[in-house]
Design an enzyme around this catalytic site. Structure first.
Site, PDB file in Angstrom:
ATOM      1  N   GLU A  46      -3.113 -17.467  -7.229  1.00 16.99           N
ATOM      2  CA  GLU A  46      -1.736 -16.951  -7.159  1.00 16.99           C
ATOM      3  C   GLU A  46      -1.166 -17.098  -6.860  1.00 16.99           C
ATOM      4  O   GLU A  46      -1.371 -16.424  -5.945  1.00 16.99           O
ATOM      5  CB  GLU A  46      -2.282 -16.245  -8.307  1.00 16.99           C
ATOM      6  CG  GLU A  46      -0.856 -15.534  -8.381  1.00 16.99           C
ATOM      7  CD  GLU A  46      -1.311 -14.218  -9.895  1.00 16.99           C
ATOM      8  OE1 GLU A  46      -1.989 -13.466  -9.543  1.00 16.99           O
ATOM      9  OE2 GLU A  46       0.761 -13.659 -10.038  1.00 16.99           O
ATOM     10  N   ASP A 111      -3.081  -2.482   4.292  1.00 17.31           N
ATOM     11  CA  ASP A 111      -1.631  -2.997   3.418  1.00 17.31           C
ATOM     12  C   ASP A 111      -1.506  -1.490   5.057  1.00 17.31           C
ATOM     13  O   ASP A 111      -2.123  -0.611   4.072  1.00 17.31           O
ATOM     14  CB  ASP A 111      -0.993  -2.735   2.876  1.00 17.31           C
ATOM     15  CG  ASP A 111       0.390  -2.805   2.893  1.00 17.31           C
ATOM     16  OD1 ASP A 111       1.007  -2.320   3.778  1.00 17.31           O
ATOM     17  OD2 ASP A 111       1.267  -2.773   1.366  1.00 17.31           O
ATOM     18  N   ASP A 113       1.315   0.733   5.876  1.00  9.66           N
ATOM     19  CA  ASP A 113       3.243   0.661   5.916  1.00  9.66           C
ATOM     20  C   ASP A 113       3.188   2.215   6.341  1.00  9.66           C
ATOM     21  O   ASP A 113       2.483   3.711   5.720  1.00  9.66           O
ATOM     22  CB  ASP A 113       2.940   1.516   4.854  1.00  9.66           C
ATOM     23  CG  ASP A 113       4.812   0.928   3.922  1.00  9.66           C
ATOM     24  OD1 ASP A 113       5.493   1.719   5.246  1.00  9.66           O
ATOM     25  OD2 ASP A 113       5.316   0.479   3.300  1.00  9.66           O
TER      26      ASP A 113
END
Lengths: 427, 512
Positions: A46, A111, A113
């Site tokens: 995807e 991830d 951040d």
């Protein structure tokens, strides 16, 4: 100095040029097909695009590299996200029975951040970053990279600058791609030390025995702590930031330090005093607070993961080489050998590389052009031109990092295949 | 002991082979015929056992003495087999060990049928069965443990003494169970880390190169992992063959009720819908919201924003107390646009997720409000988050301050903090309920924020809500019926009888 100032309003004009002449499609396709070992691995992947005006299109999928190119050049996405490899083609997900369409595999991703560090940064907040707090990302990469390789045995880690305020890690080993949701969350939790939300002050709690993973991580943090936290962030400098550190200390130590700090203004020496006092009081400290200085160091420096991103197989993550629409910076792979010198503000913006493309060619490049011309009539003409195009821009060195990563992947795949066929010969 | 004689028996009677150990992996399904009433009793009793496992797991640490004691009591109470060796010679008053093992076996397989139907049910069932298995295995004497591994053909790789000595320091620092003294006599098993996730997650095992080095006494982790894998596969298989079972109209309603009973109420029933106005929320949040929701509400009003975890927990709670989709959209929008989000951005970025909560987007699941278990156990809050359980996820000092600001008595606060320290978060919340509502004994067992709200309204409204509650239960029964259109409610007399019993069971669970 070229004018690399990026203006978000120009993005619609720059994207077509970027996708037509600069985006490294062939490497990108090579990465996501993983040697074509598993059938339809690329085809069932995807992609999702964010278009102009925040229009979000999920479940895009492509059967070939050229289809991917054509679609991207047609839609000119502001942002590209990569999702999972599904049981069927994502673009046809509506045609299969509900329940049958399932996310099967994906890289294990992390991830990190900078916004998650807001309570321990004095320099910036929210989406802002500076070279000072970037050290937090360097520490995060060092710690996670070591653990993922040494503890978990993964070998193919792609670290990518997100384009604005953080970094992503793509663990691409076959075994990592096949991990279950439970396994992903176990790995992420193993790697998480800082816990608790706005209602928690003390976010790191260590207890006996200190696990080897924590000792190893501490060694890395210690390497950076004085220069980064004490000197640059000056966490023992102002009243306000000192209070934050004090909140983590037991009452009696706090009181004594208050008087010591009246005289001592040098932050490095202040930290020494903190350590000395804890050491002195160690015997009288309650069980559970004997590691307090280590906990402080970890609370200020230890990587803060977004566990939910790592957990889900179907979670989307911004693709490498996607443009960050706000900053215009390209999301580029980070070379770990140069990690301490990596500067997010040196990462090229889309405006810069498009401009570099328009500069007149050097004689060297002209000559190369001549040499190439003979072969140019062949089918891969467009492909070659694009290679030479990005090589003329500051994107080149980052594509090279990506190439090296892909070569390593291919080598170990070859090794695996040899091993397998050797095994078969035994019979 | 007549070993010879017994062995002969074993060969002639496969039943004995099947029940040769007090613990089993449930590899082979039962093949005998049983009566419908036995089917039902077995199922209900195992469900009670699993329900106890769940409740104890929330209230106590799973290795604590109290947990084990209480679970043991339930075991003997319900006549499930418990670590005694098969010894039918002994004269007993109750059922023989063989009968208990048979019941353990059969009841497990019945619940498989009831709990294979949805992802949620499977997860619940696997979780409880695993806790149960862990408890039973841990309690076995070493000899029986080895015997169990042997019988089930479970073999794991052991590391050499040399390797053990090389890794000495690291092994010692990786586990409570290992020390310099004990190391020499301990065996370590080396397995891929994927097979020991519980130890990896909590960092209780040494990891190197993708392998976990597991000390002997933690072998339960690997066995349990095997158990989970097998059970999970088996449930998937069972689900596939379920249509055949569902054609049997005697079993169908029973199985549905069994699976329905596991959560009690899920508070998704939209009976109250539209009964709450947005203006009421501020005052309700002070009076009738549990602390977790009060905290979220306050954070939302102050910051004009909540991160995803908070929006889910609070949004679904509001849905549960009766906000309509339109009200919810209005509520969130009006708050968010006071902050950094403008109306346009709200409609693009947030409205979708709110419609999603109400089952109007994506795969159109009508999401149910989070239970206390879910709030306490899953998705702990991190930087910038206000969700989670304040009793579980706050520093005790901050919690104390907060309770003080809500004007709780110092002695009450101490009681609450004592409960928090003992990890009885739900009990602490219930104490908070009693203190804020000025009642001695709340008379219910708290396991859902929406239950808190309903109970609070009941107390404050002086019994006005009771009627509504009764209606809700009735609605619940209708719901189960409507989910399964293939079987009519007016089936045979027998199934009506079964339904009656099941309602009693439901009442039992709600009383708890």
């Amino acid at each position: 100095m070229p004018n690399s100032d990026y203006d978000p309003a120009c993005l619609p004009d720059l994207l077509p040029l970027y996708y037509r002449r600069l985006f490294p499609f062939s490497q990108y396709y090579r990465w996501l097909s993983y040697g074509g070992v598993t059938k339809n691995y690329f085809q069932n992947r995807e992609f999702s695009f964010t278009l102009k005006d925040d229009i979000y299109v999920r479940y895009q999928s492509f059967s070939t590299q050229s289809e991917l190119e054509k679609e991207m050049q047609k839609m000119n996405p502001y942002k590209i996200d990569i999702g999972a490899v599904y049981s069927h083609r994502p673009s046809q997900h509506n045609t299969v029975k509900t329940g049958a369409f399932q996310a099967l595999e994906k890289e294990l991703v992390f991830d990190i951040d900078m916004t998650d560090y807001d309570d321990v940064r004095n320099c910036c907040s929210a989406a802002d970053i500076c070279t000072k707090c970037w050290t937090l990302m360097t520490i995060a990469i060092r710690i996670l990279d070591r653990a993922l390789r040494e503890d978990f045995g993964f070998r193919h880690l792609l670290w990518v600058y997100s384009g604005r305020r953080g970094v992503h890690c793509w663990v691409c080993d076959e075994s990592a791609r096949k991990l279950s949701v439970a396994a992903r969350s176990a790995v992420a939790e193993y790697l998480s030390l800082v816990k608790g939300g706005e209602e928690t002050v003390r976010k790191v709690a260590l207890s006996d025995p200190i696990h080897p993973f924590i000792s190893q991580s501490l060694t890395i943090v210690e390497h950076y702590f004085i220069d980064y936290a004490i000197k640059e962030q000056d966490i023992l400098g102002t009243k306000e930031s000192t209070d934050k550190v004090f909140a983590l200390l037991p009452e009696d130590i706090r009181a004594e330090l208050n008087s010591v700090f009246q005289k001592e203004k040098n932050p490095v020496k202040r930290w020494d005093k903190v350590k000395a006092l804890i050491q002195l009081k160690r015997a009288s400290l309650k069980k559970g607070s004997q590691y307090i200085e280590k906990e402080i160091m970890l609370q200020y420096c230890y990587p803060r993961l977004d566990v939910n991103v790592s957990k889900g197989v179907n979670h989307l993550l911004k693709s490498p080489f996607s443009v960050h629409p706000k900053t215009g910076r390209i999301s580029v792979p980070i070379d770990l050998r140069e990690l301490d010198r990596f500067d997010p503000f040196e990462v090229p913006t889309i405006s810069l590389i498009c401009e570099e493309l328009d500069r007149p060619k050097t004689t060297e490049e002209e000559e190369e052009d001549e040499r190439m011309k003979d072969k140019e009539n062949e089918k891969e003409a467009g492909e070659r031109r694009r290679i030479r195009d990005y090589k003329r821009t500051s994107l080149a060195k980052y594509v090279k990092v990506f190439d090296q990563f892909l070569d390593a992947l291919a080598r170990s795949r070859k090794g695996e295949m040899l091993k397998k066929s050797d095994l078969q010969k035994d019979f | 002991m007549q070993f010879g004689g017994k062995r002969k028996k074993l060969i002639t009677n496969p039943q004995y082979e099947l029940y040769g150990h007090c613990l089993q992996f449930y590899d082979k399904p039962p093949l005998e015929n049983i009566s419908l009433s036995e089917f039902e009793t077995f199922a209900v009793e195992r469900l009670r056992l699993l329900k106890t496992v769940e409740n104890l797991g929330v209230s106590y640490v799973k290795t604590s003495e109290q947990y084990q004691k209480k679970l043991f009591a339930e075991f003997s109470n319900l006549n499930f087999p418990y670590k005694i060796e098969a010894d039918d010679h002994k004269v007993q008053t109750g059922p023989t060990e063989h009968e208990k093992r048979r019941k353990d076996h059969i009841s497990h397989f019945i619940l498989r049928l009831a709990y294979c139907q949805t992802e949620d049910l499977r997860r619940w069932f696997i979780q409880q069965e695993m806790d149960l298995f862990r408890y039973r295995f841990n309690d076995l004497p070493p000899q029986l443990k080895t015997d169990f591994l042997h019988r089930n053909n479970l073999k794991y790789d052991m590391i050499s003494t040399e390797e053990k000595n090389n890794l000495k320091e690291k092994l010692i620092h990786s586990s409570h169970a290992v020390s310099g003294v004990t190391l020499e006599n301990q065996d370590f098993y080396k397995v891929p880390f994927q097979d020991a996730l519980d130890l990896v997650r909590t960092r209780k095992v040494f990891l190197q190169g993708g392998y976990a080095y597991i000390p002997q006494q933690d072998i339960i982790t690997i066995v349990l992992n095997d158990f989970r894998t097998r059970l999970s596969k088996a449930l998937a298989l069972t689900a596939r063959s379920l249509p055949a079972v569902q054609t049997d109209e005697r079993l169908q309603p029973l199985l549905n009720h069994l699976s329905h009973a596991y959560v009690g109420q899920d508070y998704s029933i939209q009976k109250n819908i539209g009964k709450i106005s947005l203006e009421q929320i501020d005052s309700l949040s002070g009076k009738s919201f549990p602390l977790c929701m009060r905290q979220l509400h306050k954070a939302l009003r102050e910051n004009h924003h909540l991160r995803h975890g908070g929006r889910m927990q609070y949004g679904l709670f509001l849905k549960g107390i009766g906000l309509t989709l339109e009200q919810a959209l209005q509520f969130w929008r009006s708050e968010f646009i006071k902050g950094k989000v403008d109306a346009d951005k709200f409609d693009k970025a947030y409205a979708y997720s709110i419609r999603h909560m109400f089952g109007k987007e994506g795969k159109r699941t009508d999401y149910t409000p989070y239970s206390c278990m879910k709030v306490i156990l899953s998705n702990p809050p991190s930087q910038g988050d206000y969700h989670g359980c304040p009793f579980r996820h706050s520093d005790p000092e901050l919690l104390r301050q907060k309770l003080q600001s809500y004007k709780l008595s110092p002695s009450g606060i101490n009681q609450i903090l004592e409960l928090v320290k003992g990890m009885h978060y739900q009990v602490a919340c219930q104490k908070y309920f009693e203190l804020t509502h000025n009642i001695e004994d709340s008379g219910f067992s708290l396991n859902h924020p929406n239950q808190y709200f309903i109970e609070s309204q009941k107390v404050l409204g002086g019994g006005k809500e009771i009627k509504r509650e009764a209606e809700t239960v009735q609605k619940g029964t209708e719901n189960t019926g409507s989910k399964t259109p293939s079987v009519s409610q007016q089936g045979s007399a027998q199934s009506a009888q079964v339904l009656g019993d099941m309602e009693a069971l439901e009442a039992f669970f709600q009383d708890e």
